[in-house]
Design a protein around this motif. Structure first.
Motif, mmCIF file in Angstrom:
data_model
loop_
_atom_site.group_PDB
_atom_site.id
_atom_site.type_symbol
_atom_site.label_atom_id
_atom_site.label_comp_id
_atom_site.label_asym_id
_atom_site.label_seq_id
_atom_site.Cartn_x
_atom_site.Cartn_y
_atom_site.Cartn_z
ATOM 1 N N VAL A 14 0.851 -1.180 0.000
ATOM 2 C CA VAL A 14 0.000 0.000 0.000
ATOM 3 C C VAL A 14 0.888 1.232 0.000
ATOM 4 C CG1 VAL A 14 -1.725 1.261 1.329
ATOM 5 C CG2 VAL A 14 -1.845 -1.232 1.179
ATOM 6 N N LEU A 15 0.442 2.270 -0.657
ATOM 7 C CA LEU A 15 1.232 3.496 -0.777
ATOM 8 C C LEU A 15 1.707 3.979 0.588
ATOM 9 C CD1 LEU A 15 2.039 5.216 -3.211
ATOM 10 C CD2 LEU A 15 0.158 6.767 -2.651
ATOM 11 N N GLY A 16 2.997 4.216 0.696
ATOM 12 C CA GLY A 16 3.556 4.743 1.930
ATOM 13 C C GLY A 16 3.917 3.694 2.960
ATOM 14 N N GLN A 17 3.760 2.427 2.621
ATOM 15 C CA GLN A 17 4.073 1.349 3.563
ATOM 16 C C GLN A 17 4.994 0.319 2.914
ATOM 17 O OE1 GLN A 17 0.590 -0.421 5.324
ATOM 18 N NE2 GLN A 17 -0.472 1.540 5.508
ATOM 19 N N GLY A 18 5.587 -0.518 3.750
ATOM 20 C CA GLY A 18 6.368 -1.630 3.247
ATOM 21 C C GLY A 18 5.458 -2.753 2.768
ATOM 22 N N PRO A 19 6.008 -3.670 1.996
ATOM 23 C CA PRO A 19 5.195 -4.801 1.521
ATOM 24 C C PRO A 19 4.683 -5.652 2.683
ATOM 25 C CG PRO A 19 7.224 -4.605 0.243
ATOM 26 C CD PRO A 19 7.355 -3.666 1.399
ATOM 27 N N GLN A 20 3.487 -6.207 2.487
ATOM 28 C CA GLN A 20 2.896 -7.124 3.457
ATOM 29 C C GLN A 20 2.760 -8.485 2.793
ATOM 30 O OE1 GLN A 20 1.847 -6.265 6.760
ATOM 31 N NE2 GLN A 20 2.999 -4.392 6.304
ATOM 32 N N PHE A 21 3.213 -9.515 3.486
ATOM 33 C CA PHE A 21 3.193 -10.873 2.947
ATOM 34 C C PHE A 21 1.769 -11.394 2.810
ATOM 35 C CE2 PHE A 21 4.602 -15.095 2.174
ATOM 36 C CZ PHE A 21 3.826 -15.945 2.940
ATOM 37 N N ILE A 22 1.463 -11.970 1.632
ATOM 38 C CA ILE A 22 0.137 -12.556 1.402
ATOM 39 C C ILE A 22 0.227 -14.077 1.359
ATOM 40 C CG2 ILE A 22 -1.948 -12.533 -0.005
ATOM 41 C CD1 ILE A 22 -0.969 -10.003 -1.365
ATOM 42 N N PHE A 23 1.024 -14.613 0.435
ATOM 43 C CA PHE A 23 1.137 -16.067 0.246
ATOM 44 C C PHE A 23 2.560 -16.424 -0.167
ATOM 45 C CE2 PHE A 23 -3.087 -17.641 0.439
ATOM 46 C CZ PHE A 23 -3.935 -16.722 -0.172
ATOM 47 N N GLN A 24 2.915 -17.673 0.131
ATOM 48 C CA GLN A 24 4.079 -18.274 -0.474
ATOM 49 C C GLN A 24 3.707 -19.658 -0.983
ATOM 50 O OE1 GLN A 24 7.491 -19.751 1.859
ATOM 51 N NE2 GLN A 24 8.816 -18.620 0.460
ATOM 52 N N TYR A 25 4.170 -19.977 -2.186
ATOM 53 C CA TYR A 25 3.950 -21.293 -2.778
ATOM 54 C C TYR A 25 5.280 -21.910 -3.157
ATOM 55 C CZ TYR A 25 -1.080 -21.239 -3.025
ATOM 56 O OH TYR A 25 -2.408 -21.259 -2.685
ATOM 57 N N TYR A 26 5.336 -23.208 -3.006
ATOM 58 C CA TYR A 26 6.499 -23.983 -3.410
ATOM 59 C C TYR A 26 6.015 -25.310 -3.951
ATOM 60 C CZ TYR A 26 10.742 -26.797 -3.151
ATOM 61 O OH TYR A 26 11.793 -27.631 -3.449
ATOM 62 N N GLU A 27 6.473 -25.657 -5.151
ATOM 63 C CA GLU A 27 6.058 -26.916 -5.762
ATOM 64 C C GLU A 27 4.537 -27.105 -5.688
ATOM 65 O OE1 GLU A 27 7.741 -28.887 -7.549
ATOM 66 O OE2 GLU A 27 9.820 -29.037 -6.908
ATOM 67 N N LYS A 28 3.828 -26.038 -6.029
ATOM 68 C CA LYS A 28 2.364 -26.019 -6.143
ATOM 69 C C LYS A 28 1.641 -26.132 -4.799
ATOM 70 C CE LYS A 28 2.523 -29.440 -9.003
ATOM 71 N NZ LYS A 28 2.040 -30.572 -9.836
ATOM 72 N N GLU A 29 2.391 -26.151 -3.713
ATOM 73 C CA GLU A 29 1.767 -26.231 -2.399
ATOM 74 C C GLU A 29 1.888 -24.891 -1.680
ATOM 75 O OE1 GLU A 29 0.498 -30.014 -2.950
ATOM 76 O OE2 GLU A 29 0.210 -28.911 -1.064
ATOM 77 N N GLU A 30 0.824 -24.526 -0.973
ATOM 78 C CA GLU A 30 0.871 -23.308 -0.171
ATOM 79 C C GLU A 30 1.772 -23.561 1.031
ATOM 80 O OE1 GLU A 30 -2.858 -21.166 0.829
ATOM 81 O OE2 GLU A 30 -2.095 -21.248 2.880
ATOM 82 N N ARG A 31 2.774 -22.724 1.199
ATOM 83 C CA ARG A 31 3.721 -22.913 2.290
ATOM 84 C C ARG A 31 3.473 -21.907 3.426
ATOM 85 N NH1 ARG A 31 9.749 -23.663 0.685
ATOM 86 N NH2 ARG A 31 9.340 -25.864 0.945
ATOM 87 N N GLY A 32 2.881 -20.788 3.048
ATOM 88 C CA GLY A 32 2.645 -19.770 4.070
ATOM 89 C C GLY A 32 1.547 -18.832 3.630
ATOM 90 N N ARG A 33 0.855 -18.294 4.616
ATOM 91 C CA ARG A 33 -0.232 -17.343 4.345
ATOM 92 C C ARG A 33 -0.132 -16.228 5.359
ATOM 93 N NH1 ARG A 33 -6.085 -17.001 3.021
ATOM 94 N NH2 ARG A 33 -5.915 -18.814 1.688
ATOM 95 N N GLY A 34 -0.249 -15.014 4.879
ATOM 96 C CA GLY A 34 -0.239 -13.863 5.763
ATOM 97 C C GLY A 34 -1.632 -13.561 6.275
ATOM 98 N N ASN A 35 -1.773 -12.438 6.943
ATOM 99 C CA ASN A 35 -3.023 -12.067 7.584
ATOM 100 C C ASN A 35 -3.935 -11.348 6.595
ATOM 101 O OD1 ASN A 35 -4.909 -11.733 9.590
ATOM 102 N ND2 ASN A 35 -3.959 -9.876 10.382
#
Lengths: 115, 114
Positions: A38-59
């Motif tokens: 978002v403008l004026g802020q640092g990136p916020q983590f949404i998802f991470q995928y590895y080998e087609k599997e969800e490895r992490g999810r943000g808030n």
């Protein structure tokens, strides 16, 4: 080698619509992460995928979903868009995305404007 | 709460001035530390990173950063800035027990006056 690519570069949607953003990682990288900036802020983590599997999810709410394909490219979907979803959506790739010594490399982002 | 703090949101310097941008994080244990830069109209690029070993790391374009574990800090420095260093600088941290997700500071906008 080509870097991380994202499409489209810009997108305008209206509230309630759905959007799909696409990302192609660096060749040889098997992990893709998505961030919202978002403008004026640092990136916020949404998802991470590895080998087609969800490895992490943000808030983030369930309106946000993603998937990764066999060629390691990825899509981020956002349903029922809200004004607050207006942001730069960044995709990053890394070799495995796992381990303290992994480095993420970023694409140019997709700028989404929700009216 | 887990966080990464960048104390200066905006910094304005003249060319040839020395630069130090602060970054503090609130985690214990083993972490990786990164500085990324975003030039106007360009995507995020890695400036430098610390994984282990010598706490003074050197990156691209003459930048360096020092990891001080006791202070939970990873400050970015450059002895003499140039107009082309005008950009936004982000500090980021990842750690094993957050699944290696990058946690970011809010960024520091650096403007170099020619």
């Amino acid at each position: 080698d080509a870097g991380v690519t994202q499409s489209p570069t810009h997108l305008i949607k209206t509230r309630g619509q759905q959007v799909t953003l696409r990302c192609s990682p660096i060749s040889g990288h098997k992990s893709v992460s998505w961030y919202q900036q978002v403008l004026g802020q640092g990136p916020q983590f949404i998802f991470q995928y590895y080998e087609k599997e969800e490895r992490g999810r943000g808030n983030f709410p369930d309106r946000f979903s993603a998937r990764q394909f066999p060629n390691y490219s990825s899509e981020l979907n956002v349903n029922a868009l809200l004004l607050g979803d207006s942001a730069l959506y960044l995709c990053a790739s890394s070799h495995s995305g796992w381990g303290l010594q992994e480095t993420q490399y970023f694409g140019p982002g997709t700028r989404l404007l929700v009216l | 709460a887990q966080s990464v703090s960048q104390h200066n949101h905006h910094v304005i310097l003249s060319e040839a001035a020395s630069l130090e941008l602060g970054c503090n994080y609130s985690y214990g244990g083993t972490v990786n530390l990164f500085w990324y830069v975003q030039y106007p109209g360009q995507h995020l690029q890695l400036l430098l990173k610390y994984f282990s070993g010598d706490p003074l790391v050197k990156g691209i374009k003459g930048f360096e950063a020092e990891f001080i574990k006791s202070k939970f800090s990873f400050n970015l420095r450059k002895p003499s800035v140039q107009w082309s260093d005008t950009a936004e600088y982000f500090c980021a941290v990842n750690r094993m027990d957050s699944n290696y997700q990058l946690i970011w500071g809010a960024g520091t906008k650096l403007i170099i006056k020619p």
